[in-house]
Scaffold this motif. Structure first.
Motif, PDB file in Angstrom:
ATOM      1  N   UNK A  47     -14.284 -98.015 -44.627  1.00 33.95           N
ATOM      2  CA  UNK A  47     -13.007 -98.594 -44.187  1.00 33.95           C
ATOM      3  C   UNK A  47     -13.064 -98.869 -42.698  1.00 33.95           C
ATOM      4  N   UNK A  48     -12.370 -99.916 -42.289  1.00 33.75           N
ATOM      5  CA  UNK A  48     -12.175-100.257 -40.881  1.00 33.75           C
ATOM      6  C   UNK A  48     -10.703-100.076 -40.576  1.00 33.75           C
ATOM      7  N   UNK A  49     -10.389 -99.410 -39.447  1.00 29.81           N
ATOM      8  CA  UNK A  49      -9.016 -99.032 -39.156  1.00 29.81           C
ATOM      9  C   UNK A  49      -8.610 -99.450 -37.749  1.00 29.81           C
ATOM     10  N   UNK A  50      -7.385 -99.943 -37.646  1.00 29.77           N
ATOM     11  CA  UNK A  50      -6.772-100.215 -36.347  1.00 29.77           C
ATOM     12  C   UNK A  50      -5.670 -99.189 -36.134  1.00 29.77           C
ATOM     13  N   UNK A  51      -5.766 -98.422 -35.029  1.00 33.07           N
ATOM     14  CA  UNK A  51      -4.869 -97.292 -34.783  1.00 33.07           C
ATOM     15  C   UNK A  51      -3.890 -97.629 -33.655  1.00 33.07           C
ATOM     16  N   UNK A  52      -2.658 -97.173 -33.820  1.00 33.00           N
ATOM     17  CA  UNK A  52      -1.618 -97.435 -32.817  1.00 33.00           C
ATOM     18  C   UNK A  52      -0.741 -96.195 -32.645  1.00 33.00           C
ATOM     19  N   UNK A  53      -0.715 -95.651 -31.433  1.00 32.68           N
ATOM     20  CA  UNK A  53       0.124 -94.483 -31.152  1.00 32.68           C
ATOM     21  C   UNK A  53       1.597 -94.869 -31.175  1.00 32.68           C
TER      22      UNK A  53
END
Length: 229
Positions: free
Chosen positions: A187-193
């Motif tokens: 999986x490829x993930x884009x993370x945002x706080x």
């Protein structure tokens, strides 16, 4: 055309556009969130998985995580998922000589959707979302050094500073059947706080369990061994 007539015409056109959009959006949403109609039952079992990327980082670097997941299979189309792990860091900065350490669990909950037309095939392409959370403590220390102005030895440190971190992730990935119930997937993930509480006057924590190194790229990934049950 007078200004009043122009405003009236604009309002009328906007109203018609909103009504048309309101009528079409539920249809599209219903189509997206509906299940493929066939004889396959709703509950199709569940799967457990283990991430190899985080374990590799744990073994060969000064930070990483052990992570596993439990995923429910609804009609081979929707996959509610819970991910949990233990993130650790034990880092020494070569320039500042500051030492940073933490160890804490983290949790994610979310859902994936199978994007392939053939929902019941052995392989899957999916997209999904996660909400993630960790509550952790950090130790930060700096060895004594000579103050450039007053010429006396000085240093600083913090022990068990409480922190917490909330973030969301957008996920895209695949998993492929290798043999029987065994699959491999990535999986490829884009993370945002979205919210956080960190250690005050010492600034942002160097590493957040489950999120990664602060200030690094927001992109992340996993490589999973998956067993369907």
């Amino acid at each position: 055309m007078t200004l009043r007539r122009f405003i009236s015409t604009s309002i009328l056109r906007a109203t018609i556009s909103i009504l048309v959009l309101s009528a079409s959006v539920p249809v599209q949403a219903q189509k997206f969130f509906s299940f493929q109609k066939d004889s396959v039952p709703m509950f199709r079992g569940f799967a457990v998985s283990f991430d190899l990327v985080g374990a590799g980082l744990m073994a060969f670097s000064d930070n990483g995580q052990y992570e596993g997941a439990l995923r429910i299979n609804l009609h081979d189309e929707w996959f509610p998922i819970i991910e949990a792990g233990l993130g650790r860091a034990n880092h020494n900065d070569d320039v500042t000589k500051i030492h940073y350490s933490t160890s804490a669990p983290y949790f994610r909950i979310g859902i994936d959707k199978n994007l392939l037309k053939d929902k019941h095939g052995a392989n899957r392409l999916y997209g999904g979302l996660r909400y993630a959370f960790t509550s952790y403590k950090v130790d930060i220390s700096c060895p004594d050094f000579t103050d450039p102005t007053w010429k006396w030895p000085t240093g600083f440190g913090v022990l068990d500073a409480p922190c917490n971190y909330h973030w969301i992730e957008a996920v895209v990935g695949v998993d492929a059947q290798i043999y029987g119930p065994v699959h491999l997937g990535w999986s490829l993930r884009y993370k945002r706080r979205i919210a956080h509480k960190e250690e005050g006057e010492f600034g942002n924590t160097w590493y957040v369990p489950g999120f990664g190194i602060f200030g690094d790229t927001r992109l992340g990934g996993t490589f999973n061994v998956i067993i369907d049950i």
